[in-house]
Scaffold this motif. Structure first.
Motif, PDB file in Angstrom:
ATOM      1  N   LEU A  54       0.832  -1.197   0.000  1.00 59.94           N
ATOM      2  CA  LEU A  54       0.000   0.000   0.000  1.00 59.94           C
ATOM      3  C   LEU A  54       0.870   1.251   0.000  1.00 59.94           C
ATOM      4  CD1 LEU A  54      -2.681  -0.913   2.710  1.00 59.94           C
ATOM      5  CD2 LEU A  54      -2.984  -0.946   0.228  1.00 59.94           C
ATOM      6  N   PRO A  55       0.360   2.349  -0.589  1.00 58.08           N
ATOM      7  CA  PRO A  55       1.106   3.608  -0.581  1.00 58.08           C
ATOM      8  C   PRO A  55       0.626   4.533   0.542  1.00 58.08           C
ATOM      9  CG  PRO A  55      -0.650   3.736  -2.198  1.00 58.08           C
ATOM     10  CD  PRO A  55      -0.782   2.388  -1.523  1.00 58.08           C
ATOM     11  N   ALA A  56       1.565   5.144   1.238  1.00 57.91           N
ATOM     12  CA  ALA A  56       1.254   6.228   2.175  1.00 57.91           C
ATOM     13  C   ALA A  56       1.755   7.515   1.537  1.00 57.91           C
ATOM     14  CB  ALA A  56       1.923   5.991   3.526  1.00 57.91           C
ATOM     15  N   MET A  57       0.964   8.580   1.588  1.00 57.94           N
ATOM     16  CA  MET A  57       1.297   9.807   0.872  1.00 57.94           C
ATOM     17  C   MET A  57       1.311  11.000   1.817  1.00 57.94           C
ATOM     18  SD  MET A  57      -1.130   9.264  -2.472  1.00 57.94           S
ATOM     19  CE  MET A  57      -1.331   7.630  -3.197  1.00 57.94           C
ATOM     20  N   ALA A  58       2.270  11.892   1.589  1.00 56.90           N
ATOM     21  CA  ALA A  58       2.357  13.122   2.375  1.00 56.90           C
ATOM     22  C   ALA A  58       2.886  14.231   1.484  1.00 56.90           C
ATOM     23  CB  ALA A  58       3.264  12.932   3.582  1.00 56.90           C
ATOM     24  N   ALA A  59       2.498  15.450   1.801  1.00 54.95           N
ATOM     25  CA  ALA A  59       2.970  16.609   1.042  1.00 54.95           C
ATOM     26  C   ALA A  59       3.188  17.766   2.010  1.00 54.95           C
ATOM     27  CB  ALA A  59       1.967  16.995  -0.043  1.00 54.95           C
ATOM     28  N   ALA A  60       4.141  18.622   1.674  1.00 56.13           N
ATOM     29  CA  ALA A  60       4.437  19.774   2.528  1.00 56.13           C
ATOM     30  C   ALA A  60       5.144  20.830   1.693  1.00 56.13           C
ATOM     31  CB  ALA A  60       5.310  19.359   3.710  1.00 56.13           C
ATOM     32  N   ARG A  61       5.235  22.025   2.256  1.00 56.01           N
ATOM     33  CA  ARG A  61       5.910  23.121   1.559  1.00 56.01           C
ATOM     34  C   ARG A  61       7.378  23.221   1.960  1.00 56.01           C
ATOM     35  NH1 ARG A  61       2.156  25.723  -1.241  1.00 56.01           N
ATOM     36  NH2 ARG A  61      -0.011  25.598  -0.533  1.00 56.01           N
ATOM     37  N   SER A  62       7.836  22.202   2.693  1.00 62.07           N
ATOM     38  CA  SER A  62       9.240  22.123   3.064  1.00 62.07           C
ATOM     39  C   SER A  62       9.601  20.659   3.260  1.00 62.07           C
ATOM     40  CB  SER A  62       9.503  22.903   4.360  1.00 62.07           C
ATOM     41  OG  SER A  62      10.799  22.632   4.855  1.00 62.07           O
ATOM     42  N   LYS A  63      10.849  20.310   2.957  1.00 62.77           N
ATOM     43  CA  LYS A  63      11.282  18.941   3.183  1.00 62.77           C
ATOM     44  C   LYS A  63      11.463  18.648   4.664  1.00 62.77           C
ATOM     45  CE  LYS A  63      13.749  18.444  -1.230  1.00 62.77           C
ATOM     46  NZ  LYS A  63      15.072  18.171  -1.854  1.00 62.77           N
ATOM     47  N   ASP A  64      11.684  19.703   5.446  1.00 55.94           N
ATOM     48  CA  ASP A  64      11.864  19.525   6.884  1.00 55.94           C
ATOM     49  C   ASP A  64      10.564  19.029   7.519  1.00 55.94           C
ATOM     50  OD1 ASP A  64      14.414  20.496   6.599  1.00 55.94           O
ATOM     51  OD2 ASP A  64      13.877  22.566   7.125  1.00 55.94           O
ATOM     52  N   GLY A  65      10.648  17.944   8.218  1.00 53.21           N
ATOM     53  CA  GLY A  65       9.475  17.414   8.906  1.00 53.21           C
ATOM     54  C   GLY A  65       8.566  16.575   8.043  1.00 53.21           C
ATOM     55  N   LEU A  66       8.886  16.466   6.745  1.00 51.86           N
ATOM     56  CA  LEU A  66       8.013  15.700   5.849  1.00 51.86           C
ATOM     57  C   LEU A  66       7.975  14.225   6.246  1.00 51.86           C
ATOM     58  CD1 LEU A  66       6.186  15.710   3.395  1.00 51.86           C
ATOM     59  CD2 LEU A  66       8.197  15.454   1.934  1.00 51.86           C
ATOM     60  N   GLU A  67       9.110  13.711   6.731  1.00 50.09           N
ATOM     61  CA  GLU A  67       9.149  12.310   7.143  1.00 50.09           C
ATOM     62  C   GLU A  67       8.237  12.062   8.338  1.00 50.09           C
ATOM     63  OE1 GLU A  67      12.392   8.896   8.522  1.00 50.09           O
ATOM     64  OE2 GLU A  67      13.074  10.815   7.708  1.00 50.09           O
ATOM     65  N   HIS A  68       8.185  13.021   9.289  1.00 49.32           N
ATOM     66  CA  HIS A  68       7.296  12.875  10.437  1.00 49.32           C
ATOM     67  C   HIS A  68       5.833  12.894   9.997  1.00 49.32           C
ATOM     68  CE1 HIS A  68      10.482  12.905  13.278  1.00 49.32           C
ATOM     69  NE2 HIS A  68      10.823  14.172  13.094  1.00 49.32           N
TER      70      HIS A  68
END
Length: 291
Positions: free
Chosen positions: A216-230
């Motif tokens: 399965l895919p988990a998806m996330a998006a943000a306006r910065s790479k910082d904290g994207l993994e969290h």
């Protein structure tokens, strides 16, 4: 209705041995009587008992089964073989009825209750297999990967007391980041199912099919790479709770910048869960990640 729910509560309460129960403050008959006198509903009693015994709020309760001989997750069919297919199916049907009668107010979904029944069965066997080790965990924190034998391991303290993981995952700023991620992902994904499958296939992540697992895919998006993994970790937990599955192994991930200053991450992983759930998810995914 209350009789069914309370009977199920008693059934679930026997899942932990005296050794593991000693880590928590148990609900005694006097505690339950006090709640009844105070006019508490069966649902409130159930949730209080689960939280006190397992140290996890019902809606965030996760269960994992480990095979200590191989240091891997226990195969889904192992407990079914021990319990017997007819007995397990019958127990699952009772859960479905109890949930319907309670109007789904127990704070636990079908998958969580099925896992608790499996855990209760193992813990109450006269001679449970020593290689089976069970862990009860808070999905907001994630499993430790260390079980507590057939009787189960519970968190050392309630999540709100423990301050687990030195991140701001419960801060207002993090909640805002999660909300923004929801909105960004929704704006980036196509509406049509076929187009979404094509997008996932374009990741070119090809793996071997495994019995008892689903990719399965988990998806996330943000306006910065910082904290994207969290944020992605939180999205993975949402995925587990939504579908009643458990992440077991990372496979691969892709990051892109679909528009200037917007970073989009998709992680594909193996998940385990009830056989019926995996079959349904497989139909939805249509094998997009398999060779």
């Amino acid at each position: 209705m209350k009789i069914i729910i309370l009977a199920f509560l008693v059934f679930c309460m026997v899942m932990l041995s005296p050794a593991s129960m000693a880590q928590t403050r148990q609900q005694t008959p006097f505690d339950v009587a006090e709640l009844l006198v105070q006019g508490a509903s069966a649902d409130e009693i159930f949730q209080r008992a689960v939280g006190s015994t397992i140290r996890v709020e019902p809606e965030y309760l996760g269960v994992r089964f480990y095979n200590t001989n191989t240091n891997t997750e226990l195969a889904n069919d192992d407990i079914r073989v021990l319990m017997g297919p007819l007995r397990q199916d019958g127990a699952y049907q009772v859960i479905e009825i109890a949930l319907a009668l309670s109007s789904n107010r127990l704070g636990l979904n079908q998958s969580q209750l099925e896992q608790l029944v499996d855990a209760a069965f193992i813990a109450t066997m006269r001679r449970p297999p020593e290689y089976i080790s069970i862990e009860f965990y808070d999905t907001r924190v994630g499993p430790s990967g260390t079980g507590g034998g057939p009787s189960g391991r519970v968190p050392d303290a309630l999540y709100i007391e423990a301050g687990v993981k030195a991140t701001d995952s419960q801060s207002e700023s993090f909640h805002q980041a999660i909300q923004e991620s929801h909105e960004l992902v929704a704006s980036l994904l196509p509406v049509a199912e076929d187009e979404l499958r094509n997008l996932l296939r374009a990741l070119d992540i090809k793996i071997e099919r495994r019995d008892g697992y689903i990719a399965l895919p988990a998806m996330a998006a943000a306006r910065s790479k910082d904290g994207l993994e969290h944020i992605l970790n939180a999205k993975r937990t949402e995925l587990e709770v939504q579908f009643g599955v458990s992440h077991i192994e990372h496979i691969d991930w892709r990051m892109s910048e679909p528009s200037p200053g917007v970073y989009f991450m998709i992680e594909v992983g193996y998940y385990v869960g009830p056989a019926a759930t995996l079959r349904e998810l497989e139909r939805e995914m249509d094998g997009v990640f398999y060779r």
